[in-house]
Design a protein around this motif. Structure first.
Motif, short mmCIF file in Angstrom:
data_model
loop_
_atom_site.label_atom_id
_atom_site.label_comp_id
_atom_site.label_asym_id
_atom_site.label_seq_id
_atom_site.Cartn_x
_atom_site.Cartn_y
_atom_site.Cartn_z
N UNK A 155 -13.32 -3.64 23.83
CA UNK A 155 -13.79 -2.44 23.89
C UNK A 155 -12.52 -1.38 24.24
N UNK A 156 -11.71 -1.84 25.23
CA UNK A 156 -10.84 -1.03 25.93
C UNK A 156 -9.69 -0.89 24.83
N UNK A 157 -9.51 -2.19 24.07
CA UNK A 157 -8.33 -2.00 23.18
C UNK A 157 -8.76 -1.23 21.77
N UNK A 158 -9.90 -1.33 21.59
CA UNK A 158 -10.37 -0.63 20.49
C UNK A 158 -10.50 1.08 20.89
N UNK A 159 -10.72 1.18 22.20
CA UNK A 159 -10.62 2.85 22.65
C UNK A 159 -9.25 3.25 22.52
N UNK A 160 -8.07 2.77 23.10
CA UNK A 160 -6.69 3.06 23.27
C UNK A 160 -6.41 3.09 21.55
N UNK A 161 -6.82 2.17 21.03
CA UNK A 161 -6.33 2.24 19.52
C UNK A 161 -6.77 3.50 18.84
N UNK A 162 -7.98 4.09 19.17
CA UNK A 162 -8.37 5.05 18.61
C UNK A 162 -7.68 6.26 19.07
N UNK A 163 -7.44 6.29 20.03
CA UNK A 163 -6.56 7.27 20.87
C UNK A 163 -5.21 7.55 19.93
N UNK A 164 -4.50 6.15 19.78
CA UNK A 164 -3.29 6.23 18.88
C UNK A 164 -3.41 6.85 17.58
N UNK A 165 -4.75 6.55 16.86
CA UNK A 165 -4.85 7.09 15.56
C UNK A 165 -5.22 8.75 15.54
N UNK A 166 -5.76 9.07 16.74
CA UNK A 166 -5.97 10.52 16.87
C UNK A 166 -4.72 11.22 17.11
N UNK A 167 -3.72 10.26 17.99
CA UNK A 167 -2.54 11.02 18.08
C UNK A 167 -1.57 11.11 16.91
N UNK A 168 -1.59 10.07 15.92
CA UNK A 168 -0.81 10.04 14.87
C UNK A 168 -1.25 10.80 13.81
N UNK A 169 -2.47 11.23 13.68
CA UNK A 169 -2.94 11.99 12.53
C UNK A 169 -3.46 13.40 12.85
N UNK A 170 -3.64 13.63 14.17
CA UNK A 170 -4.05 15.02 14.26
C UNK A 170 -3.23 15.53 15.62
N UNK A 171 -2.90 15.03 16.50
CA UNK A 171 -2.07 15.45 17.60
C UNK A 171 -0.68 15.79 17.09
N UNK A 172 0.21 14.67 16.60
CA UNK A 172 1.39 15.02 16.02
C UNK A 172 1.58 15.87 15.05
N UNK A 173 0.81 16.09 13.92
CA UNK A 173 0.94 17.32 13.18
C UNK A 173 0.72 18.58 13.69
N UNK A 174 -0.33 18.63 14.80
CA UNK A 174 -0.83 19.80 15.21
C UNK A 174 0.25 20.50 16.28
N UNK A 175 0.74 19.55 17.31
CA UNK A 175 1.55 20.00 18.19
C UNK A 175 3.10 20.18 17.58
N UNK A 176 3.57 18.99 17.16
CA UNK A 176 5.03 19.10 16.59
C UNK A 176 5.07 19.99 15.55
N UNK A 177 4.21 20.00 14.50
CA UNK A 177 4.35 20.72 13.29
C UNK A 177 5.35 20.56 12.41
N UNK A 178 6.23 21.41 11.89
CA UNK A 178 7.43 21.07 10.98
C UNK A 178 8.66 20.93 12.14
N UNK A 179 8.69 21.07 13.35
CA UNK A 179 9.85 20.99 14.25
C UNK A 179 10.45 19.59 13.96
#
Length: 354
Positions: free
Chosen positions: A270-294
């Motif tokens: 369960x911990x592995x699944x939760x942290x893997x979901x964090x990685x997906x959230x980072x790659x698909x939402x956080x990275x484009x939102x925070x980094x943008x085109x920089x």
């Protein structure tokens, strides 16, 4: 042939310059690391210092910004240390129970595989014998590690020293550098410096923001799963976010091992699944939102760059290679003369293809 020869010697010159740069950087690695860290800290603290500078002198704003950063880091370390000391006694008991459960599971593995207590005891004896036989070599490595620790503190001290001047007099230092150049090339250097700093600072601030969010979400998941040492493990996830591709998975494995030893395999999954979901959230939402085109690099470029950086300078190379490649590409994209995009192939050309 003349065109090929012309390109050949130019490519050789570029390779020689890159090799010289790598060699010189390796010779003064501590200075390079200190300046790089100084630029990262400057990029993160510059917006805060600019806000302070609106109501106070620039020097005082710089000092207040650095003190705020030190207070944040000190508070984080204090919280982690108190969490570890407060849970250490109960954690040791839970860890011992969890290890005993793992041994019990290991004796009934599928496909007829078993790991007995006698085998584990034999492995421990072999490890102890190896330590005794290699004691002198390990002591030598420990002495070398003490020297590395001193270098780390020296690099941090020099980085903070550089940060003070970058924050307080950065614009004046940049203007002084431009004034040393011929007037005809100053405009290109201004463009290159502007886009380079925009990319580098965006990457540095974005990475810190993403790492903080990852650590916060990991702390929530670990607390919900009732994994001991949730705070230190969340800090480990925060640190791992600074190492592209490999940092977050490594932190996830450590958290899963702790959950496995203390709470069993289901909790670890369960911990592995939760942290893997964090990685997906980072790659698909956080990275484009925070980094943008920089920082717009293809994942293949990131993978190749991280691998090359790791081969050249280990973990340090993996950390610093992405902002360097991003800055180089941003400067090149800004200064190049882009030709019109190629149209679709003509019908005759398509017909000629196999």
């Amino acid at each position: 042939m003349r065109k090929s020869a012309g390109w050949s010697w130019r490519i050789l010159v570029v390779i020689a310059l890159i090799s010289l740069l790598v060699w010189a950087t390796a010779r003064i690695q501590l200075v390079f690391v200190a300046v790089f860290l100084g630029l990262v800290i400057t990029a993160v603290l510059r917006p805060l210092v600019n806000v302070f500078a609106k109501v106070m002198p620039r020097g005082l704003a710089t000092a207040l910004g650095l003190l705020s950063a030190l207070a944040f880091v000190g508070g984080l370390l204090t919280y982690v240390i108190t969490s570890v000391t407060g849970q250490w006694e109960s954690l040791s008991e839970q860890f011992s129970t969890g290890i005993a459960q793992l041994f019990a599971l290991a004796q009934n593995l599928p496909f007829g595989l078993t790991i007995t207590e006698e085998q584990v005891s034999e492995w421990l004896d072999q490890g102890q014998t190896w330590l005794q036989e290699n004691q002198s070599a390990l002591l030598d490595r420990a002495a070398a590690g003490a020297g590395s620790v001193f270098e780390v503190f020296a690099a941090l001290a020099l980085a903070i020293f550089c940060t003070v001047f970058f924050l307080a007099r950065g614009n004046d230092m940049w203007k002084w550098f431009l004034n040393q150049l011929p007037a005809k090339v100053r405009e290109k250097w201004m463009l290159a410096g502007g886009v380079g700093w925009y990319t580098f600072s965006g990457y540095a601030r974005g990475t810190v923001i993403i790492a903080l969010v990852d650590g916060f979400l990991a702390a929530i998941i670990l607390l919900i799963a009732r994994v001991p040492l949730a705070a230190p493990l969340a800090v480990l996830v925060f640190i791992g976010a600074f190492i592209p591709l490999v940092g977050a998975p490594a932190a996830m494995i450590v958290a899963m091992v702790v959950a496995l030893a203390v709470n069993g395999p289901v909790n670890a999954i369960l911990v592995g699944i939760g942290i893997a979901l964090i990685g997906q959230f980072e790659g698909h939402i956080l990275q484009p939102l925070v980094m943008g085109k920089q920082v717009s690099l293809h994942p293949l470029v990131v993978a190749l760059a991280v691998t090359a950086g790791t081969l050249v300078a280990g973990i340090l190379g993996a950390v610093i290679v992405i902002p360097i490649v991003a800055v180089m590409w941003a400067v090149y994209a800004k200064l190049r003369n882009l030709d019109p995009p190629m149209e679709d192939l003509e019908p005759d050309a398509r017909a000629a293809q196999p």
